[in-house]
Design a protein around this motif. Sequence first.
Motif, mmCIF file in Angstrom:
data_model
loop_
_atom_site.group_PDB
_atom_site.id
_atom_site.type_symbol
_atom_site.label_atom_id
_atom_site.label_comp_id
_atom_site.label_asym_id
_atom_site.label_seq_id
_atom_site.Cartn_x
_atom_site.Cartn_y
_atom_site.Cartn_z
ATOM 1 N N ASP A 1 0.819 -1.214 0.000
ATOM 2 C CA ASP A 1 0.000 0.000 0.000
ATOM 3 C C ASP A 1 0.850 1.259 0.000
ATOM 4 O OD1 ASP A 1 0.992 -0.029 2.541
ATOM 5 O OD2 ASP A 1 -0.960 -0.016 3.546
ATOM 6 N N SER A 2 2.040 1.187 -0.600
ATOM 7 C CA SER A 2 2.964 2.321 -0.608
ATOM 8 C C SER A 2 2.762 3.245 -1.796
ATOM 9 C CB SER A 2 4.408 1.818 -0.595
ATOM 10 O OG SER A 2 4.618 0.843 -1.602
ATOM 11 N N GLY A 3 1.847 2.934 -2.709
ATOM 12 C CA GLY A 3 1.620 3.783 -3.865
ATOM 13 C C GLY A 3 2.600 3.482 -4.991
ATOM 14 N N TRP A 4 2.863 4.496 -5.827
ATOM 15 C CA TRP A 4 3.850 4.350 -6.894
ATOM 16 C C TRP A 4 4.481 5.697 -7.192
ATOM 17 C CZ3 TRP A 4 3.203 6.653 -11.851
ATOM 18 C CH2 TRP A 4 1.943 7.195 -12.097
ATOM 19 N N ILE A 5 5.613 5.680 -7.889
ATOM 20 C CA ILE A 5 6.383 6.897 -8.153
ATOM 21 C C ILE A 5 6.488 7.155 -9.641
ATOM 22 C CG2 ILE A 5 8.740 7.833 -8.113
ATOM 23 C CD1 ILE A 5 8.927 7.049 -5.229
ATOM 24 N N ASP A 6 6.203 8.393 -10.013
ATOM 25 C CA ASP A 6 6.328 8.893 -11.378
ATOM 26 C C ASP A 6 7.581 9.763 -11.402
ATOM 27 O OD1 ASP A 6 5.326 8.983 -13.915
ATOM 28 O OD2 ASP A 6 3.749 10.434 -13.503
ATOM 29 N N LEU B 1 6.984 12.380 -8.536
ATOM 30 C CA LEU B 1 5.686 12.511 -7.891
ATOM 31 C C LEU B 1 5.356 11.175 -7.248
ATOM 32 C CD1 LEU B 1 3.843 14.288 -10.826
ATOM 33 C CD2 LEU B 1 4.887 15.366 -8.829
ATOM 34 N N HIS B 2 5.107 11.196 -5.955
ATOM 35 C CA HIS B 2 4.750 9.979 -5.228
ATOM 36 C C HIS B 2 3.238 9.967 -5.032
ATOM 37 C CE1 HIS B 2 4.994 7.441 -1.285
ATOM 38 N NE2 HIS B 2 4.453 6.780 -2.290
ATOM 39 N N TRP B 3 2.543 9.166 -5.857
ATOM 40 C CA TRP B 3 1.098 9.001 -5.723
ATOM 41 C C TRP B 3 0.835 7.961 -4.639
ATOM 42 C CZ3 TRP B 3 -1.965 12.359 -8.215
ATOM 43 C CH2 TRP B 3 -1.425 13.042 -9.301
ATOM 44 N N GLN B 4 0.148 8.366 -3.579
ATOM 45 C CA GLN B 4 0.076 7.552 -2.374
ATOM 46 C C GLN B 4 -1.190 6.715 -2.244
ATOM 47 O OE1 GLN B 4 0.590 10.646 0.525
ATOM 48 N NE2 GLN B 4 2.779 10.894 0.104
ATOM 49 N N ASP B 5 -2.208 6.981 -3.020
ATOM 50 C CA ASP B 5 -3.470 6.250 -2.887
ATOM 51 C C ASP B 5 -3.470 4.861 -3.527
ATOM 52 O OD1 ASP B 5 -5.359 8.312 -1.567
ATOM 53 O OD2 ASP B 5 -4.430 9.441 -3.204
ATOM 54 N N LYS C 1 -2.486 1.009 -4.757
ATOM 55 C CA LYS C 1 -1.792 -0.141 -4.189
ATOM 56 C C LYS C 1 -1.123 -0.902 -5.321
ATOM 57 C CE LYS C 1 -4.708 -0.629 -0.099
ATOM 58 N NZ LYS C 1 -5.472 -1.558 0.777
ATOM 59 N N SER C 2 -0.202 -1.783 -4.966
ATOM 60 C CA SER C 2 0.477 -2.575 -5.983
ATOM 61 C C SER C 2 0.506 -4.033 -5.568
ATOM 62 C CB SER C 2 1.901 -2.053 -6.224
ATOM 63 O OG SER C 2 2.682 -2.132 -5.041
ATOM 64 N N ILE C 3 0.684 -4.885 -6.561
ATOM 65 C CA ILE C 3 0.653 -6.332 -6.390
ATOM 66 C C ILE C 3 2.021 -6.884 -6.736
ATOM 67 C CG2 ILE C 3 -0.592 -8.439 -6.979
ATOM 68 C CD1 ILE C 3 -2.366 -6.196 -5.868
ATOM 69 N N VAL C 4 2.575 -7.721 -5.889
ATOM 70 C CA VAL C 4 3.906 -8.269 -6.147
ATOM 71 C C VAL C 4 3.864 -9.523 -7.004
ATOM 72 C CG1 VAL C 4 4.847 -7.279 -4.025
ATOM 73 C CG2 VAL C 4 3.922 -9.607 -3.991
ATOM 74 N N PRO D 1 6.469 0.390 -7.291
ATOM 75 C CA PRO D 1 6.688 0.541 -8.730
ATOM 76 C C PRO D 1 7.129 1.953 -9.097
ATOM 77 C CG PRO D 1 4.629 -0.613 -8.295
ATOM 78 C CD PRO D 1 5.095 -0.068 -6.978
ATOM 79 N N PHE D 2 7.994 2.033 -10.108
ATOM 80 C CA PHE D 2 8.495 3.300 -10.630
ATOM 81 C C PHE D 2 8.142 3.422 -12.103
ATOM 82 C CE2 PHE D 2 10.827 4.095 -6.894
ATOM 83 C CZ PHE D 2 11.457 5.319 -6.982
#
Length: 414
Positions: free
Chosen positions: A135-140, A189-193, A195-198, A288-289
Amino acid sequence: MDFDVIVLGAGIVGVSSALQLQDRGRRVVLVDRRAPGEETSFGNAGLIESSSVVPYGFPRDFGTLLRYAKNRSTDLYWDYRALPHFASWLARFWWESSPERLMAAARDMLPLIQQSVAEHDRLIERAQLGHLIRDSGWIDAYRTPAEFSRQAAAAAMTARTYGLRVAVLDSAALAAREPGLADGFCGALHWQDPKSIVNPGALTKGYASLFEAGGGTVLTGDAATLTAQAGAWSVQTSSGRISAKEVVVALGSWSDRVFAPLGYRIPLRAKRGYHMHYRPTRQMLSMPFVDAEQGYVVAPMEGRLRLTTGVEIARRDARPTGIQLERAERIARSSFGLGERLDASPWLGLRPCTPDMRPVIGRAPRHRGLWFAFGHNHHGLTLGPVTGRLLAEMMTGTPTCADARPFRAERFRS
């Protein structure tokens, strides 16, 4: 009837639809040529993307179009032999990508996007798949100050408009946030809302196991054998021919193999994409980046790094080229510490796309008991569970979680 509903397609959309129908008392069978989660639902970047509220439109600035015309970019590669097949589709895509129409698409998609994380959370808890979720979001991330400044301003407006959380990171803050990242990015930009799947494939398989635990049936079969006779739909499977009163077409990029023979002319095309796994040579990324100016994603996947490419315009069944992957790999190797390749060959997947950037969800207009759920563009993983809910509500005649009118098949004149 053997079942109440046959769902054709065991990707994230089909599995989610089967689960939601089962929850509403339907006897459901899930039919695919492969096991659940082994096509496009397996190979994506693993994002439940609740912050991408504006669809990916056709670029309209001259500089980007010129760059794409040279066919040397990382984010887009096109096979000239496929252009006649894509010509009318691309023309409609360009038309639908005007600022006014793009924002109309965003308004139509917003109710689904906003509910995407919550619908996943419900299934994840039921299926006990929390170990697959971050639940850490992703980075652009951006490489040039001018583009970073422009996108940071746009992100601030988007966040205010849609109630999203985004943090602007300069190069120092980015380095502190992700020590495994090399120099080369001026900010992010760190979008925080989101989620990601491993392991996206394992998530879909986990949802399918939940469906089977509830009494659902999963069979191997050929969707192209679907026929209608005497008020029923039937399809050939490994267990023989089965029948049901209703059938759902959730075959992603292969959905045309069912709807086209039935006379529907829905402009569905597949944007191809590749991935490869690598051994990390530095500290593992925490999320994810997106290399925003080069158009690829690097995501942590259970101890490995997955590099996923942008868009390849080529015929669905054309041989893999790997050109985009090679271009992205040259750039990403030093930036993200990519070690040796861990897969025997690149994986190739197909994103099912409509030119108006909306999926097709709902009743087929000319065949009783035929339902559609496909064409989710770049957001199949994100929208699978909420699509399943919307479709199941429509099929059972209960109030819907979103306005389904923008997703009707009738918007494309046959």
